[in-house]
Design an enzyme around this catalytic site. Structure first.
Site, PDB file in Angstrom:
ATOM      1  N   CYS A  73      21.019 -21.796  28.253  1.00 49.83           N
ATOM      2  CA  CYS A  73      19.897 -21.377  27.869  1.00 49.83           C
ATOM      3  C   CYS A  73      19.295 -20.062  29.060  1.00 49.83           C
ATOM      4  O   CYS A  73      19.439 -20.247  30.229  1.00 49.83           O
ATOM      5  CB  CYS A  73      18.806 -22.309  28.326  1.00 49.83           C
ATOM      6  SG  CYS A  73      17.057 -21.884  27.899  1.00 49.83           S
ATOM      7  N   CYS A  79      11.364 -21.463  32.347  1.00 47.34           N
ATOM      8  CA  CYS A  79      10.856 -22.358  31.591  1.00 47.34           C
ATOM      9  C   CYS A  79      10.665 -23.410  32.506  1.00 47.34           C
ATOM     10  O   CYS A  79      11.476 -23.563  33.867  1.00 47.34           O
ATOM     11  CB  CYS A  79      11.739 -22.826  30.434  1.00 47.34           C
ATOM     12  SG  CYS A  79      11.363 -24.281  29.767  1.00 47.34           S
ATOM     13  N   CYS A  82      13.673 -27.376  32.386  1.00 46.90           N
ATOM     14  CA  CYS A  82      15.084 -27.758  33.076  1.00 46.90           C
ATOM     15  C   CYS A  82      15.052 -27.173  34.492  1.00 46.90           C
ATOM     16  O   CYS A  82      15.348 -25.812  34.760  1.00 46.90           O
ATOM     17  CB  CYS A  82      16.339 -27.278  32.196  1.00 46.90           C
ATOM     18  SG  CYS A  82      16.315 -27.990  30.542  1.00 46.90           S
ATOM     19  N   CYS A 165      15.497 -24.404  21.967  1.00 43.10           N
ATOM     20  CA  CYS A 165      15.752 -25.075  23.207  1.00 43.10           C
ATOM     21  C   CYS A 165      17.170 -25.839  23.169  1.00 43.10           C
ATOM     22  O   CYS A 165      17.161 -26.529  22.039  1.00 43.10           O
ATOM     23  CB  CYS A 165      14.619 -26.094  23.543  1.00 43.10           C
ATOM     24  SG  CYS A 165      14.932 -26.986  24.912  1.00 43.10           S
ATOM     25  N   GLN A 314      11.341 -43.469  23.062  1.00 44.27           N
ATOM     26  CA  GLN A 314      12.148 -42.777  23.755  1.00 44.27           C
ATOM     27  C   GLN A 314      13.114 -41.523  23.324  1.00 44.27           C
ATOM     28  O   GLN A 314      13.417 -41.587  22.037  1.00 44.27           O
ATOM     29  CB  GLN A 314      13.360 -43.610  24.504  1.00 44.27           C
ATOM     30  CG  GLN A 314      13.041 -44.899  25.302  1.00 44.27           C
ATOM     31  CD  GLN A 314      12.630 -44.659  26.648  1.00 44.27           C
ATOM     32  OE1 GLN A 314      12.665 -43.316  27.100  1.00 44.27           O
ATOM     33  NE2 GLN A 314      12.458 -45.495  27.473  1.00 44.27           N
ATOM     34  N   TYR A 343       3.906 -53.574  29.127  1.00 42.75           N
ATOM     35  CA  TYR A 343       4.156 -52.117  28.659  1.00 42.75           C
ATOM     36  C   TYR A 343       4.959 -51.963  27.656  1.00 42.75           C
ATOM     37  O   TYR A 343       5.805 -50.882  27.711  1.00 42.75           O
ATOM     38  CB  TYR A 343       4.348 -51.071  29.960  1.00 42.75           C
ATOM     39  CG  TYR A 343       3.461 -51.443  31.387  1.00 42.75           C
ATOM     40  CD1 TYR A 343       2.042 -50.707  31.402  1.00 42.75           C
ATOM     41  CD2 TYR A 343       3.860 -52.177  32.141  1.00 42.75           C
ATOM     42  CE1 TYR A 343       1.478 -50.955  32.389  1.00 42.75           C
ATOM     43  CE2 TYR A 343       3.173 -52.568  33.427  1.00 42.75           C
ATOM     44  CZ  TYR A 343       2.075 -52.027  33.671  1.00 42.75           C
ATOM     45  OH  TYR A 343       1.445 -52.247  34.557  1.00 42.75           O
ATOM     46  N   GLU A 364       0.733 -54.474  25.605  1.00 47.48           N
ATOM     47  CA  GLU A 364       0.663 -52.965  25.639  1.00 47.48           C
ATOM     48  C   GLU A 364      -1.065 -52.357  25.265  1.00 47.48           C
ATOM     49  O   GLU A 364      -1.787 -53.341  24.607  1.00 47.48           O
ATOM     50  CB  GLU A 364       1.191 -52.140  24.239  1.00 47.48           C
ATOM     51  CG  GLU A 364       0.934 -50.766  24.255  1.00 47.48           C
ATOM     52  CD  GLU A 364       1.412 -50.193  25.123  1.00 47.48           C
ATOM     53  OE1 GLU A 364       0.565 -49.316  25.656  1.00 47.48           O
ATOM     54  OE2 GLU A 364       2.496 -50.022  25.623  1.00 47.48           O
ATOM     55  N   ASP A 413       8.196 -52.185  32.251  1.00 46.58           N
ATOM     56  CA  ASP A 413       8.774 -50.579  31.786  1.00 46.58           C
ATOM     57  C   ASP A 413       7.447 -49.990  31.953  1.00 46.58           C
ATOM     58  O   ASP A 413       6.813 -49.494  30.830  1.00 46.58           O
ATOM     59  CB  ASP A 413       9.242 -50.577  30.511  1.00 46.58           C
ATOM     60  CG  ASP A 413       9.824 -49.015  30.316  1.00 46.58           C
ATOM     61  OD1 ASP A 413       9.908 -48.151  31.259  1.00 46.58           O
ATOM     62  OD2 ASP A 413      10.360 -48.979  29.172  1.00 46.58           O
ATOM     63  N   CYS A 440      10.673 -44.751  35.352  1.00 40.26           N
ATOM     64  CA  CYS A 440      11.173 -43.365  34.958  1.00 40.26           C
ATOM     65  C   CYS A 440      10.787 -42.691  36.215  1.00 40.26           C
ATOM     66  O   CYS A 440      10.892 -41.358  36.370  1.00 40.26           O
ATOM     67  CB  CYS A 440      10.359 -42.808  33.895  1.00 40.26           C
ATOM     68  SG  CYS A 440       8.796 -42.990  34.077  1.00 40.26           S
TER      69      CYS A 440
END
Length: 487
Positions: A73, A79, A82, A165, A314, A343, A364, A413, A440
């Site tokens: 890219c 950007c 990344c 992208c 996801q 969650y 949730e 999660d 995450c």
């Protein structure tokens, strides 16, 4: 020695920070340099100087690192998406493995020998490009007022014009260029964040990698009070010459759903809460398959999920299959267990576990997600999964002690901020045999693991999964085993 703004320095990059910035030192003075790679020797310009460190801009690569590679890219430096695309993929994986390890040691307070014992090798990707099944493109006016789309430059809301992208689906380029051409042809203004004027704000594109189905949702700044019919449902007209847009998009292979999302708020929130389908179906479907965690080959049938524009799902389906297969392995289900999935979103992990569990309960806070989870369970013929709307700690406290709702395994999660303190406390009171934590964010994961281990659990396994090649982000799955009962 202390340096000042605009000083030009030459430095060798010795380390890499959690945000992907290169780290080097000149006479003991630390420099953080975006786009520099560990092993580079670079010339940089100081942009913001402090007493003991400074942030600097990369001016020239004097000697490139052995792990430096040419990113596919050309916008990777502008950007904000990344951060480490200039590192070769093995170096990216090593960085992410180290990031998780360091968080467990420095934030979680786990001994290094313990971390080395429980950490398994990171799960990498076969292809670190074209892996995203979802993309959200901001739309705005250029200097001449023409509509453009792309991504925000790092730490700004300036749009870097890019319709292709390399992380997204190949169809995205054709979709975006069709929308921009329609906007120019029909004189539809792009939204201007500075003035609050204009119509089209964002374009959301989702693709089911297993099904091939594509969804497009235009987020617009329109409340029905500007001379056009607000409508509602499939016959409402939200855009001038709306049929031209539909005609252009329906020709694209895989196109299944076109919708409009209303958002008139002047905030950074992308999606509004009102969505109207103007062509095709309200949802697309995709399938998550189970994999053998020895070599991550496919092992059987998958779970079908129905996804709306507002659904959480996801973004990397292939790596998600690997991650969820690890969760299933870590849970160690025999068919007799009651599992709580906190969650739970639209039930992705819950339904993955249901085949091996006696009963699964999902919790949730988003009501629409729970409705989606129930629909997904019904569509897959799964009758041993029940879902509740509310905060995890509230639902756990309410249901804990009721017949049949004790927990043998809890899977959690949470969002990036980690678990609420009340949720962690309630989990400990329920004293399940196992806790499987999916995260995450290694930092908040390490913080929460410390609480759980101090509360009577032992960290047995940790494995990072690369869901986001080219970026600093990483997912982690952890298995905790109860060692003592907390009263």
């Amino acid at each position: 020695m202390e340096y000042k703004k605009n000083d030009i320095l030459t430095v060798e990059i010795e380390d890499i920070g959690n945000g992907g910035e290169g780290i080097g030192k000149v006479e003991g003075y630390t420099l953080f340099i975006k786009d520099a790679v560990i092993g580079d020797t670079v010339r940089c310009k100081v942009m913001k100087a402090k007493k003991n460190y400074a942030y600097a801009r990369l001016e020239e690569i004097i000697v490139p690192s052995d792990v430096r590679t040419e990113p596919p890219c050309r916008y990777h430096r502008q950007c904000g998406g990344c951060q480490i695309q200039a590192m070769n993929y093995p170096a990216q994986l090593a960085f992410k493995q180290k990031k998780v390890k360091n968080s467990l040691i420095r934030i979680g307070g786990f001994p290094e020998e313990t971390v080395e014992r429980v950490m398994e090798p990171i799960v990498g990707m076969e292809n670190a490009y074209r892996y995203r099944n979802k993309a959200q493109y901001p739309v705005g006016p250029d200097k001449e007022g023409n509509p453009v789309a792309g991504f925000y430059a790092g730490r700004t809301h300036d749009i870097v014009v890019n319709t292709d992208c390399v992380l997204g689906a190949e169809e995205n380029k054709e979709i975006l260029e069709s929308i921009l051409a329609y906007m120019k042809r029909c004189h539809i203004p792009a939204y201007d964040e500075k003035t609050g004027d204009g119509l089209v704000r964002h374009v959301l594109i989702r693709k089911g990698f297993a099904s091939g189905e594509i969804m497009v949702c235009l987020v617009i700044n329109y409340d029905g009070k500007k001379g056009r019919k607000a409508g509602g449902g499939k016959n409402g007209s939200f855009l001038p010459s709306q049929e031209e847009l539909i005609k252009a998009l329906e020709k694209i292979h895989g196109m299944t759903s076109v919708s409009i999302c209303i958002n008139t708020d002047r905030t950074n929130v992308i999606m509004g809460d009102k969505v109207y389908t103007i062509w095709g179906k309200d949802k697309i479907c995709d399938t998550i398959y189970r994999r053998n965690t020895m070599d991550f080959s496919l092992t059987g049938d998958g779970i079908v999920f129905y996804i709306s524009p507002l659904s959480f799902y996801q973004v990397n389906p292939v790596q998600t299959e690997k991650l969820y297969s690890l969760v299933l392995e870590y849970a160690g289900l025999s068919g007799k267990e009651t599992v709580w999935d906190l969650y739970c979103g639209i039930g992705t992990i819950s339904l993955f576990l249901a085949e091996k569990a006696k009963q699964v309960y999902g919790v949730e806070v988003v009501a629409q997600a729970v409705l989606d989870a129930k629909e997904n369970a019904a569509c897959n013929g799964i009758d041993n999964a029940e879902f509740f709307v509310g905060k995890a700690e509230d639902i756990l406290s309410e249901k804990y002690g009721e017949k049949g709702t004790g927990a043998d395994v809890i899977v959690v999660d949470p969002p990036r901020k980690g678990c609420d303190k009340e949720c962690l406390a309630t989990m400990l009171k329920m004293h399940p045999e196992k806790i499987v934590y999916v995260s995450c964010d290694p930092a908040t994961l390490a913080r929460d693991l410390r609480v759980l281990c101090d509360g009577g659990y032992e960290l047995k396994k940790v494995r990072a999964v690369d869901q986001f090649g080219g970026t600093v982000h990483v997912e982690v799955a952890c298995c905790l085993q109860r060692t003592s009962r907390v009263n």
